[in-house]
Design a protein around this motif. Structure first.
Motif, PDB file in Angstrom:
ATOM      1  N   PRO A 195     -18.479  36.565  20.610  1.00 41.04           N
ATOM      2  CA  PRO A 195     -19.737  36.698  19.851  1.00 41.04           C
ATOM      3  C   PRO A 195     -19.671  35.950  18.522  1.00 41.04           C
ATOM      4  O   PRO A 195     -18.669  36.000  17.804  1.00 41.04           O
ATOM      5  N   LEU A 196     -20.745  35.241  18.218  1.00 38.28           N
ATOM      6  CA  LEU A 196     -20.817  34.431  17.006  1.00 38.28           C
ATOM      7  C   LEU A 196     -21.948  34.913  16.117  1.00 38.28           C
ATOM      8  O   LEU A 196     -22.913  35.524  16.589  1.00 38.28           O
ATOM      9  N   ALA A 197     -21.840  34.620  14.837  1.00 45.01           N
ATOM     10  CA  ALA A 197     -22.920  34.936  13.910  1.00 45.01           C
ATOM     11  C   ALA A 197     -24.134  34.079  14.260  1.00 45.01           C
ATOM     12  O   ALA A 197     -24.005  32.888  14.570  1.00 45.01           O
ATOM     13  N   ARG A 198     -25.311  34.697  14.231  1.00 44.49           N
ATOM     14  CA  ARG A 198     -26.525  33.950  14.515  1.00 44.49           C
ATOM     15  C   ARG A 198     -26.678  32.786  13.541  1.00 44.49           C
ATOM     16  O   ARG A 198     -26.438  32.923  12.345  1.00 44.49           O
ATOM     17  N   GLY A 199     -27.075  31.647  14.083  1.00 52.66           N
ATOM     18  CA  GLY A 199     -27.256  30.461  13.249  1.00 52.66           C
ATOM     19  C   GLY A 199     -25.995  29.669  13.013  1.00 52.66           C
ATOM     20  O   GLY A 199     -26.010  28.705  12.238  1.00 52.66           O
ATOM     21  N   ALA A 200     -24.883  30.040  13.669  1.00 56.69           N
ATOM     22  CA  ALA A 200     -23.619  29.333  13.450  1.00 56.69           C
ATOM     23  C   ALA A 200     -23.712  27.891  13.946  1.00 56.69           C
ATOM     24  O   ALA A 200     -24.300  27.623  14.992  1.00 56.69           O
ATOM     25  N   ARG A 201     -23.122  26.980  13.187  1.00 55.07           N
ATOM     26  CA  ARG A 201     -23.001  25.574  13.584  1.00 55.07           C
ATOM     27  C   ARG A 201     -21.558  25.324  13.980  1.00 55.07           C
ATOM     28  O   ARG A 201     -20.630  25.698  13.246  1.00 55.07           O
ATOM     29  N   LEU A 202     -21.372  24.654  15.115  1.00 56.98           N
ATOM     30  CA  LEU A 202     -20.024  24.429  15.628  1.00 56.98           C
ATOM     31  C   LEU A 202     -19.852  22.963  16.007  1.00 56.98           C
ATOM     32  O   LEU A 202     -20.822  22.272  16.361  1.00 56.98           O
ATOM     33  N   LEU A 203     -18.615  22.504  15.949  1.00 57.88           N
ATOM     34  CA  LEU A 203     -18.261  21.163  16.424  1.00 57.88           C
ATOM     35  C   LEU A 203     -17.258  21.328  17.559  1.00 57.88           C
ATOM     36  O   LEU A 203     -16.162  21.851  17.357  1.00 57.88           O
ATOM     37  N   LEU A 204     -17.631  20.893  18.744  1.00 56.44           N
ATOM     38  CA  LEU A 204     -16.778  20.963  19.927  1.00 56.44           C
ATOM     39  C   LEU A 204     -15.996  19.656  20.052  1.00 56.44           C
ATOM     40  O   LEU A 204     -16.580  18.575  19.952  1.00 56.44           O
ATOM     41  N   VAL A 205     -14.691  19.749  20.290  1.00 67.94           N
ATOM     42  CA  VAL A 205     -13.829  18.558  20.323  1.00 67.94           C
ATOM     43  C   VAL A 205     -13.139  18.454  21.677  1.00 67.94           C
ATOM     44  O   VAL A 205     -12.629  19.447  22.202  1.00 67.94           O
ATOM     45  N   ASP A 206     -13.135  17.239  22.240  1.00 68.95           N
ATOM     46  CA  ASP A 206     -12.422  16.976  23.489  1.00 68.95           C
ATOM     47  C   ASP A 206     -11.857  15.566  23.434  1.00 68.95           C
ATOM     48  O   ASP A 206     -12.194  14.778  22.543  1.00 68.95           O
ATOM     49  N   ASP A 207     -10.992  15.242  24.411  1.00 66.40           N
ATOM     50  CA  ASP A 207     -10.386  13.911  24.397  1.00 66.40           C
ATOM     51  C   ASP A 207     -11.308  12.850  24.980  1.00 66.40           C
ATOM     52  O   ASP A 207     -11.476  11.783  24.404  1.00 66.40           O
ATOM     53  N   VAL A 208     -11.924  13.133  26.136  1.00 65.82           N
ATOM     54  CA  VAL A 208     -12.752  12.139  26.814  1.00 65.82           C
ATOM     55  C   VAL A 208     -14.032  12.807  27.319  1.00 65.82           C
ATOM     56  O   VAL A 208     -13.994  13.933  27.810  1.00 65.82           O
TER      57      VAL A 208
END
Length: 244
Positions: A195-208
């Motif tokens: 569960p995340l705080a409403r309005g959270a901004r996230l950056l998802l990181v992957d290799d390819v």
């Protein structure tokens, strides 16, 4: 009679040589370099436009690529350091299958520098989140290359990073082993987020990023958990297949 000047100590010569001749060699071109990539290879990449949503290489300026114009992905934007093509694809093989976590962290730092330079409008996220491996695959490989990339990027930008927010609850075949039409089904329902705080901004990181399905379903899990905005940073983006 002038005084004789003693020769400099041997360790001074060694220090001068180290200053003039970089230790190690560039992982791509083989030229001497203190860093894993020489300065030329750090800057070298195909000069073309990219879709701001999925980072697919485009032949000219456009608001979106055709796929994203028809069906917007769950993520709000993607940054890619370069294309998954020779010689840069060798880098992924070196840290992914060569047990070189330090290289992955250094390349994550490089990706963070690119993000700072090319995406100044991206507000700092609440957290940087790596695409997770299943528990079984993590045990076999020994480390998650996306986590090492995320650590390097977060350290470079001074952003928080958390590998526990997103989990992979089931394991399927590696995406690289499947045809493009099979990849969506392989990752559908594979991810669950805390569960995340409403309005959270996230950056998802992957290799390819290839088809974008892994990022799509990982982002959907984060949005269901309460995130408001999820963006993606990948080291390399697979180009679109050439028309026959």
């Amino acid at each position: 009679m002038s005084a004789r000047v003693p020769p400099p100590p041997r360790n001074l010569f060694a220090a001068l040589l180290r200053a003039l001749l970089p230790d190690g060699r560039c992982r791509l071109c083989g030229l001497p370099s203190r860093a894993p990539l020489c300065s030329a290879c750090q800057c070298e990449r195909p000069a073309h436009w990219r879709c701001p949503r999925c980072a697919l290489a485009l032949g000219g300026p456009a608001a979106l690529c055709g796929n994203c114009a028809l069906r917007r992905p769950a993520f709000a934007g993607t940054l890619a350091w370069g294309d998954y093509a020779a010689p840069w694809d060798r880098l992924v093989a070196q840290f992914k299958f060569g047990d070189d976590a330090a290289l992955a962290r250094w390349l994550g730092m490089l990706l963070g520098q690119r993000l700072r330079a090319e995406r100044p409008g991206w507000a700092p996220p609440r957290c940087v989140v790596p695409v997770p491996l299943s528990a079984a695959r993590l045990r076999r490989r020994g480390y998650n290359q996306a986590w090492e990339l995320a650590r390097g990027l977060a350290a470079e930008l001074g952003w928080p990073c958390d590998c526990t927010l997103l989990q992979r609850r089931r394991e399927g075949p590696a995406q690289s082993e499947l045809r493009l039409v099979q990849r969506a089904a392989n990752v559908r329902g594979a991810f669950v987020a805390a569960p995340l705080a409403r309005g959270a901004r996230l950056l998802l990181v992957d290799d390819v990023m290839t088809s974008g399905n892994t990022a799509e379903h990982a982002c959907r899990a984060l949005l269901r958990a309460g995130a408001d905005d999820v963006r993606v940073a990948v080291l390399l983006r697979t180009p679109a297949p050439m028309p026959r």
